[in-house]
Design an enzyme around this catalytic site. Structure first.
Site, mmCIF file in Angstrom:
data_model
loop_
_atom_site.group_PDB
_atom_site.id
_atom_site.type_symbol
_atom_site.label_atom_id
_atom_site.label_comp_id
_atom_site.label_asym_id
_atom_site.label_seq_id
_atom_site.Cartn_x
_atom_site.Cartn_y
_atom_site.Cartn_z
ATOM 1 N N ASP A 46 0.818 -1.207 0.000
ATOM 2 C CA ASP A 46 0.000 0.000 0.000
ATOM 3 C C ASP A 46 0.859 1.267 0.000
ATOM 4 O O ASP A 46 0.490 2.276 -0.599
ATOM 5 C CB ASP A 46 -0.920 0.003 1.220
ATOM 6 C CG ASP A 46 -2.077 -0.963 1.060
ATOM 7 O OD1 ASP A 46 -2.250 -1.506 -0.043
ATOM 8 O OD2 ASP A 46 -2.812 -1.180 2.048
ATOM 9 N N GLY A 47 2.008 1.233 0.676
ATOM 10 C CA GLY A 47 2.890 2.392 0.667
ATOM 11 C C GLY A 47 3.399 2.704 -0.729
ATOM 12 O O GLY A 47 3.549 3.873 -1.102
ATOM 13 N N ARG A 51 2.823 6.270 -2.819
ATOM 14 C CA ARG A 51 3.919 7.029 -3.428
ATOM 15 C C ARG A 51 3.686 7.230 -4.920
ATOM 16 O O ARG A 51 3.970 8.298 -5.469
ATOM 17 C CB ARG A 51 5.254 6.321 -3.167
ATOM 18 C CG ARG A 51 5.729 6.470 -1.724
ATOM 19 C CD ARG A 51 6.902 5.555 -1.395
ATOM 20 N NE ARG A 51 7.425 5.844 -0.073
ATOM 21 C CZ ARG A 51 6.882 5.418 1.071
ATOM 22 N NH1 ARG A 51 5.792 4.660 1.039
ATOM 23 N NH2 ARG A 51 7.423 5.728 2.220
ATOM 24 N N ASN A 118 -5.251 8.830 1.969
ATOM 25 C CA ASN A 118 -5.647 8.268 3.261
ATOM 26 C C ASN A 118 -6.090 9.323 4.271
ATOM 27 O O ASN A 118 -7.207 9.263 4.777
ATOM 28 C CB ASN A 118 -4.498 7.461 3.865
ATOM 29 C CG ASN A 118 -4.430 6.062 3.298
ATOM 30 O OD1 ASN A 118 -5.358 5.603 2.636
ATOM 31 N ND2 ASN A 118 -3.328 5.371 3.559
ATOM 32 N N THR A 157 -8.733 2.699 7.602
ATOM 33 C CA THR A 157 -8.033 1.521 8.116
ATOM 34 C C THR A 157 -6.544 1.774 8.331
ATOM 35 O O THR A 157 -5.823 0.862 8.729
ATOM 36 C CB THR A 157 -8.193 0.339 7.150
ATOM 37 O OG1 THR A 157 -7.729 0.736 5.837
ATOM 38 C CG2 THR A 157 -9.641 -0.101 7.056
ATOM 39 N N ALA A 158 -6.086 2.998 8.073
ATOM 40 C CA ALA A 158 -4.661 3.306 8.184
ATOM 41 C C ALA A 158 -4.360 3.973 9.521
ATOM 42 O O ALA A 158 -4.694 3.429 10.579
ATOM 43 C CB ALA A 158 -4.243 4.175 6.997
#
Length: 258
Positions: A46-47, A51, A118, A157-158
């Site tokens: 997810d990161g 990016r 997010n 959810t983060a």
């Protein structure tokens, strides 16, 4: 098809990206175009997707993203590294469902705008901050805490979940306001429960504490907001589009997350 690949910085992900490049060029005759792609293949977690979204923020209305999971968390990714051939088949033979998620934006003093998928986080970890919070121009409360987090549904959810915010079901365009380490005692009270707002709401933050606050947007952050007078947070008109080639179960992803 014009594509680009955005890769997590590890040997396995880089090797997989090279394999994708080779097959898409030699077998399917696709064109790699890092400047103006139609689709962004994100290899990582997810990161990596976050990016890539910030890398192509100015082109979001012209492209779609799809994720291949090689990282530690794959909430936005639809394929694993074992799905290499299945993904290539789907990409070239199946019609995807396009799923859109709105960005959230923070506007500092009506001048500088920062966008995120997010969440927007505002605060300090060196001193307590006091913010006056207004919603749609109406004063709501004064918070005393380490800061606030305003998340989207996608971001619920983060970081939002990590600080006690509610997980919000897929398909609901909302804002969620959650305090970070709130202070509550006989002389200080505020609503410490998460506050879920409908998508049209506009949140305005003012107060002297902005002067020594940081503004974080996804994995990025600003310098201290020296002499800032207000920050306005709302859902953006910009959206991120994901290409879904296989059935998408939000509940299944939640179960995998927990």
């Amino acid at each position: 098809m014009r594509y680009t690949i955005y890769t997590r910085d590890d040997d396995f992900s880089r090797d997989l990206a090279s394999k994708f490049n080779e097959v898409m060029r030699d077998e399917f005759h696709d064109i790699r175009d890092d400047d103006s792609p139609q689709i962004v293949l994100c290899i990582g977690g997810d990161g990596t997707i976050l990016r890539a979204i910030h890398q192509y923020e100015s082109q979001l209305d012209k492209l779609v993203f799809v994720g291949i999971h090689t990282g530690t968390l794959g909430f936005f990714t639809d394929y694993t590294k074992e799905d290499f051939r299945n993904f290539l088949h789907d990409l070239h033979h199946n019609q995807p469902v396009i799923q859109s998620y709105p960005l959230i934006e923070a506007i500092v003093d009506d001048q500088q705008t920062y966008r995120a998928l997010n969440e927007i986080r505002l605060g300090s970890f060196t001193t307590t901050v006091y913010y006056d919070i207004s919603v749609d121009g109406e004063y709501f409360e004064t918070v005393c805490s380490a800061g606030i987090c305003v998340s989207t549904q996608a971001g619920s959810t983060a970081a939002n979940r990590a600080i006690g915010g509610a997980v919000v079901d897929d398909g609901l365009n909302i804002l969620e306001l959650t305090q970070i380490m709130p202070v509550s005692h006989i002389n200080q009270h505020s609503m410490t429960a998460p506050y879920i707002l409908k998508q049209e709401r506009v949140i305005e933050i003012t107060g002297k504490s902005l002067d020594h606050s940081l503004l974080c947007y996804d994995h990025l952050e600003t310098k201290r907001l020296r002499q800032a007078m207000k920050v306005v947070i709302k859902l953006s008109d910009q959206k991120v589009q994901f290409a879904r080639f296989r059935p998408y179960s939000y509940l299944e992803r939640l179960k995998n997350l927990f």
